[in-house]
Structure formats: structure tokens, C-alpha cells
Design an enzyme around this catalytic site. Sequence first.
Site, short mmCIF file in Angstrom:
data_model
loop_
_atom_site.label_atom_id
_atom_site.label_comp_id
_atom_site.label_asym_id
_atom_site.label_seq_id
_atom_site.Cartn_x
_atom_site.Cartn_y
_atom_site.Cartn_z
N ARG A 58 -8.07 42.57 17.56
CA ARG A 58 -6.78 41.98 17.17
C ARG A 58 -5.61 42.84 17.68
O ARG A 58 -4.53 42.33 17.94
CB ARG A 58 -6.73 41.80 15.65
CG ARG A 58 -6.89 43.07 14.86
CD ARG A 58 -7.32 42.85 13.41
NE ARG A 58 -8.76 42.61 13.28
CZ ARG A 58 -9.37 42.37 12.13
NH1 ARG A 58 -8.68 42.33 11.00
NH2 ARG A 58 -10.66 42.18 12.09
N LYS A 101 -19.24 52.83 15.00
CA LYS A 101 -20.28 51.89 14.59
C LYS A 101 -21.61 52.62 14.46
O LYS A 101 -21.83 53.63 15.14
CB LYS A 101 -20.44 50.80 15.66
CG LYS A 101 -19.34 49.76 15.69
CD LYS A 101 -19.64 48.68 16.72
CE LYS A 101 -18.52 47.66 16.81
NZ LYS A 101 -18.38 46.81 15.61
N1 BES Z 1 -16.46 43.41 18.35
C1 BES Z 1 -16.51 43.48 16.94
C2 BES Z 1 -16.99 42.18 16.31
C3 BES Z 1 -18.46 41.94 16.30
C4 BES Z 1 -19.28 42.65 15.44
C5 BES Z 1 -19.02 40.98 17.09
C6 BES Z 1 -20.63 42.38 15.42
C7 BES Z 1 -20.36 40.71 17.07
C8 BES Z 1 -21.18 41.42 16.24
C9 BES Z 1 -15.14 43.79 16.37
O1 BES Z 1 -14.34 44.59 17.16
C10 BES Z 1 -15.36 44.52 15.09
O2 BES Z 1 -15.91 45.58 15.14
N2 BES Z 1 -14.96 43.93 13.99
C11 BES Z 1 -15.14 44.50 12.71
C12 BES Z 1 -13.90 44.26 11.90
C13 BES Z 1 -13.86 45.02 10.61
C14 BES Z 1 -13.71 46.49 10.87
C15 BES Z 1 -12.72 44.52 9.80
C16 BES Z 1 -16.35 43.83 12.06
O3 BES Z 1 -16.51 42.62 12.19
O4 BES Z 1 -17.13 44.55 11.46
MN MN Z 2 -14.69 46.66 16.81
#
Ligand code: BES
Ligand code: MN
Length: 525
Positions: free
Chosen positions: A351, A277
Amino acid sequence: MELKLIAQDLTQTSKTACDALIVLVPELFAQSLPVSKAKTTSNLTELISQALKEGDFETKTGKLLQIYRSNHAAATRTVLVGAGDGSVKSIKTAVTAAVSSIKATSAKKLVICLSEVKQISAEAAKAAILCAADASYVYTSTKTKVEPRKLTNITVTVDSQALNASELIATQAYITPAMTGIEFAKEWGNRPANHATPDLLGKAAKSLSKYKNISVDVLGLKEVAKLGMGSFMSVAQGSDQPLRFIVLKYNGAAKTVAPTVLVGKGITFDTGGISLKPAPEMDEMKFDMCGAASVLGTFRALAGIQPKINVVGLIPACENMPSGKAVKPGDVVTSMSGQTIENLNTDAEGRLVLCDALTYAERFKPAAVIDIATLTGACVIALGAVRSGLFSANDDLANALLKAGESSGDPCWRMPLDDEYGEGLKSNFADMANVAGRAAGLVTAAKFLQKFTASYPWAHLDIAGTAWKSGAVKGSTGRPVLLLLNYLLNLESNHALTSVSIAKTAIKKVVKKVVNRPAKTAVKA
Ligand code: BES
Ligand code: MN
Ligand code: ZN
């Protein structure tokens, strides 16, 4: 902190000695103003009327007027707050505003007078008191120079016509466990990742086993490997912190009653893994275990309420880290269900840990399985911080969750699950991929989870937008503990209702039999 609910009118309440008295004044109060031309007032009702007349105070939701050592009340501080239309929403806004306004004072004993909000419901009274507790909450665990919460008592007064005796008793029995549960969830949500590792989360869960009807098992890598949770293990493998799989059981009903299973995402820190990230706000990914925290909080509340139901809590807990050992984009893993998964983005890890927990849930032959997860940024975009995303193919389950959310003021909103949304999850190298395109990312994530839930009624709550607040008020909200708790408690009362109606039909049948039975004795004679 002690929470109390009593039936008492404004005049009586104004005579109660306390550090702060908050009086909610709805629009309807202004409409029935006692007409008095006198410059001096003898009681609080007259004082409020005068303040309204002279324009120093308004009944608009959240408008405040602070009075210090007034002759009209035994309280040191009196805060009048507008309660608008008297709806649950207005009451919550008003209480939050008023409690925040006295948070910096040394007030210990607080009385909140809701008696002028006539016909207030038990739900609204609950919301008000929990809102006051929420507004006075202070996080202290990792701070050395912070003053803990000063409030020790909150008493809420309601009009004696509003709630009957049994409603008062039931509400009183609910509020303290509900607050304790919410604060348990907040505490673990707020703790930084180095103070809330998977192991510490396991120990927090273990601490709940001291309560009646709760038992807790914490599994480590060996046991998880034996279960074949290849998907969960692949997320954990990049971290030096060992994974934990937490199993909580609350048994308040007979063993024959099918349990509800709550599955909470427990990523104690989500860096994104190799699909790293960006740096800004990455600290907020310590909240990626708020699903797990909500399960722990719900169990903490059940411990205090002791309803006659069975609940299982499952928490796959680990970190999502990049390292030489980390899972790589393109890697294919085998889940506990046997289905293979191509990891196309290591940041879609939630997931991957949930799917194995969902398969594990099958062994309980559950009445329903609800997973709770800070799953997608897309859900934050779609619903913001107001409503959690709800997904379920089962209308009864979805409606029950929607209802529990509305009545507890912890609402959710149903999203679609059409099969077309799942098409993007196809993979050339495995049974499925862990991501589809950017479009409807919250739905494709739910479609992925659905592939592991064929054997029971299932619902998924995406709490990415509702579990914590960003910015100056950064912190965990304790959601959706109230939504889950209310759903579970409704199950108990529905169960009681069905048992009553089953009993009634049984009695009718017996009566019929008796009536239709040939009169043997008569024949004998
Ligand atoms: N924990 C995050 C979701 C999240 C992101 C919650 C920002 C709150 C704020 C999750 O694990 C994640 O990173 N999801 C990705 C999925 C994507 C790679 C398909 C996302 O939402 O960007
Ligand atoms: Mn994530
Ligand atoms: Zn995550």
C-alpha cells in the site's frame, strides 16, 4: 505457438492428420447416441458411442479415454474427454485434464474438437483454447535441463452453427495476443527475484515500446524524489537494488479520450522488511510483483489486438528488505499526496508503494484507475485461489469488472468499503497508519488505498490468492490479465456503441431541424 479456430464437424476433424486429437464429449452426446449393435465401428462418433455403452468412457467432466493409432481418426493419439454440462467451467476442466494427459508425449500439432458441444459461445471457445495453451506452458528461463514446450500448433474446431463468421474472425484475432499477454505475465511472475529486479522489470517494460502505439518511460530515484514519492521511497530504501517507477502508455484512440490507468504492485521481493516474515515459504514472495506482471501482460496483449482505447500502466517497483538503511516501525513518511503515514508494520509495504502511484495517476485525468496487487494474506484466507478480491465505491466500474471476470473465466468478488472499516487506520503521530488490526485485513488495506483516490473512479483488485499457485504446481497463473483485457475491450465496444447512439441522436436532431425549417425557397419564389 500457433493458435487457430475453425468451424468443422467431428467427422471432418477426425480426418485431419495431427499428433493428438482431443474430443470433448458432453452429456448431451450420450443422450442422442446412435443405436448400433455392430461390434465394429466405422467412425469416431460410433466409437465414442460404443465406449460409452460399454462403460469404458463417461461424459462426466474430465473423464478420459486415450486411444493410440485408431482406425477411426487420422491423429496419432486420440483422447476422449467428458465435458459434462458443456459449461465454460466444464470445458476448462476437460481441456486441462486432456492436455495434461498428453503433455509428456512428443505431440506437436494438437487439435481440440469442440464441435460436439453444440451452441458453444465465443467466450467458451476462447476459454478452451487459452486453457490448452496454459496447460502446455513450461517455464524454462532459469533451468538448463528442461525440455521446452513441445506443442507448436493448437487448432480448435467448433460446430459451424455455433459461431457466425464475424465471431470466428474476432475470436481468432483475440486468442494469440491474449495467450502472449498471459505468458508474458507468467514469465515475469515466475522469475526468481535475482532475475527479476526492479531494473530488469523496467527493461521488460521498455521492450514493449517496440510495438505500435506503446511508449514506455522508466524513472529512477532522482526523478521519483523530485515527484515527492516519499512513501514509495521509504520502502525501497532498505534494498541495494535501485527502485524503478515504470510508466507505460498505450494510445489507440484520440488524445482527447480519457485513459484507463492500471497500477500494478511491483515488489520484486517482499521479506517483510524489519517486520521480517517467517522463513517457511518466504521464497513465494518473489511473486509479490504479479500485479506489475499483469499490467505488463495486459500491455503485451493490447500490442497484438490494437483496440481503439487509451491505457496508462504505472508500476512502482522495488524490493522490501531489512537493513541498516531500512525504514523502521514507527517511522513517519510523507506521501506524494502530502498526507503523512506512520509505518506500524514494514510488511504492509504494498500500500505504501501503491499510494504514490495512485497520486501520480491524477495527472492523466483518467476515466478510471484500477490497481492490481498481491496485497494481503487476509485475501487468501477470505477468497482462496478462486476469485480475486474486488473493491470499488463506484457501482458501474465494479459491475463492469465483475462482468469481465465472469465472461473471461478470471473471476473476482466484490468486497465492502464501509467507512467503519477505516477507523483502525488512525494514528497518534501521522495522518494515518499503514495497518489496522487483524480483522478484515483485506478491507482495511483497501481503505488505506482509497484515501489516495478521491479525484477519479477507482477499483482495487487484491490478487494475493489468484496470481500464483503453491505446492507441487508452484508458479504464476497469469491472472488477472484476462479480466483486465476483457474489461478494456468491453470499453472499446461500449464506446463504439455510444458513438453509434450519439451519431444516431445527432442525425435525428438534424432531421428534425430540416423538417421544422421554414421553407425559405418557397418564400423567395
Ligand atoms: N505481499 C504480502 C501479501 C501476501 C501475504 C500475499 C501472503 C500472499 C501471501 C503483503 O505485502 C503483506 O505482507 N501483507 C501483510 C499485511 C499485514 C502486515 C497488515 C499480510 O497480509 O500479512
Ligand atoms: Mn509485505
Ligand atoms: Zn508484499
